[in-house]
Design a protein around this motif. Sequence first.
Motif, PDB file in Angstrom:
ATOM      1  N   TYR B  36      25.610  58.238  14.221  1.00  0.00           N
ATOM      2  CA  TYR B  36      26.270  57.009  13.748  1.00  0.00           C
ATOM      3  C   TYR B  36      26.803  56.190  14.911  1.00  0.00           C
ATOM      4  O   TYR B  36      27.619  55.302  14.738  1.00  0.00           O
ATOM      5  N   VAL B 195      32.013  55.981   8.636  1.00  0.00           N
ATOM      6  CA  VAL B 195      30.909  55.356   9.368  1.00  0.00           C
ATOM      7  C   VAL B 195      30.726  53.913   8.899  1.00  0.00           C
ATOM      8  O   VAL B 195      30.849  53.612   7.713  1.00  0.00           O
ATOM      9  N   ALA B 201      23.693  53.977  12.671  1.00  0.00           N
ATOM     10  CA  ALA B 201      24.142  54.457  11.371  1.00  0.00           C
ATOM     11  C   ALA B 201      23.320  53.853  10.230  1.00  0.00           C
ATOM     12  O   ALA B 201      23.091  54.496   9.217  1.00  0.00           O
TER      13      ALA B 201
END
Lengths: 100, 371
Positions: B36, B195, B201
């Motif tokens: 991410y 995230v 991501a």
Amino acid sequence: MTVAEAITEESRPKLADFVRVEFDKARERWILQAPERVLVLDETGKEILDRATGAVTVSEIAARLAEEYDAPADVIQHDVLTVLRLLAEKNFLEIVDDQP
Amino acid sequence: MTSLEAPTKQTTSAGQRPPVAMLAELTHRCPLQCPYCSNPTALSRRSDELSTGEWVDIFRQAAALGVLQIHLSGGEPTARTDLPELIAAARENGLYTNLITAGVLLTPEKIQTYKESGLDHLQLSIQDNEAANADRIANYKNGHTKKLAVAAWVREAGLPLTVNAVVHRQNLDHLEAIIDLAAGLGAHRLEIAHVQYYGWALRNRAALMPTADQVARANAAAATASETYRGRMVIDYVVPDYYARRPKRCMDGWGNQFFAITPRGLVLPCHAAETITGMTFSSLRDHTLDWIWRQDPAFQRFRGTDWMPEPCQSCEFRDRDLGGCRCQAFAITGDAAATDPVCALSPNHDLLVAMAEDSAASGAPNYQHRR
Ligand code: SF4
Ligand code: SF4
């Protein structure tokens, strides 16, 4: 018990070492710098923090300010405690106990 | 990032206020490979990185412009051997100096050197509370165990410690244990960040997106822990916005308080702004920071509220959320000026919810590590 809960009139508050009180030149005001936080201080806030060195008690700080601003000591003491508890909740304050 | 607090929270209406905080991405190099990672998918090369002297001059310009706090980050900023010099330069310019690190390259000696150079605060990232899962996520052997040692060294050096945990479907159910771990490490502050789905991501969304149930449980756990640890450890929890109905006040406004500098000197209104393809950003190799902050078209583009389309333009929340996140608007709708699709009033809101639910339900276990 947390620091915030433990503060009384007889505590000697001390700003944590990692907190800095500085003059913000670009905006002409006093600030408190801490991790990820900038707190803007008003005049009283600055005066309180200047005295939070671990050497004097909350009631001594309040008495001094009451004299300086010619204001009732109990009102000032309440204000001082409020400011200090707020800082303690954020982990910016220590209290120095058991000093002669 | 740094937030201002009462009595004068800066609002956006005046576009020319000085910035409060900056992120200096000293390098994109990093031994870890988090799926991410917020670095761009095209990473800067070492040979393109700003030199020590260039950074020192930037810190001086930043302080003169009004910046109060600096976050030294990356990639992994401790991969730069000139870090002590950079810390010292930041402090000499009066900046409150924060190091954001994954920790795996640190030693007690390095931490001591940073402290002596004037470091104010250190933020250490962890990937999970369980070593095996944490090391799997970062794709780095024994990283987690090393981080635990680093936290102790930081405390021994007398530096305040923030632990940062990025959470997603593959660790979110451990949130309570992650919080307890941070407290056990002596953190003054714990930052729990869901995230954000752009860059790496976004590529890995199917493997990272939590379910709505997971998020609801995590929100409750974070609220309970904030009470439990009140006065001992401050918990900053950013609620994930995919399952929200109102967008976050992203960056406290585009070009309002904050900017980020990439390893090769581009100045961005948000560290993820390069994901908005088609926008161009100026370099400190061509312009002064003062010019970029005040004049750069990229900074002007979404500053304040005049740029907003409907439904934002006539909305009562306009000044509160500033229309949400530009990077997210672009990632979902292809138009960076669109209303953030997190907002229930956005015509694309249903699309976003469907994407989130599909990703979460896909159960995809695997992601591509950054490299
Ligand atoms: S998110 Fe992970 S891979 Fe990216 S810079 Fe941070 S530690 Fe390195
Ligand atoms: S319509 Fe725009 S301003 Fe109104 S709440 Fe949604 S994002 Fe915010």
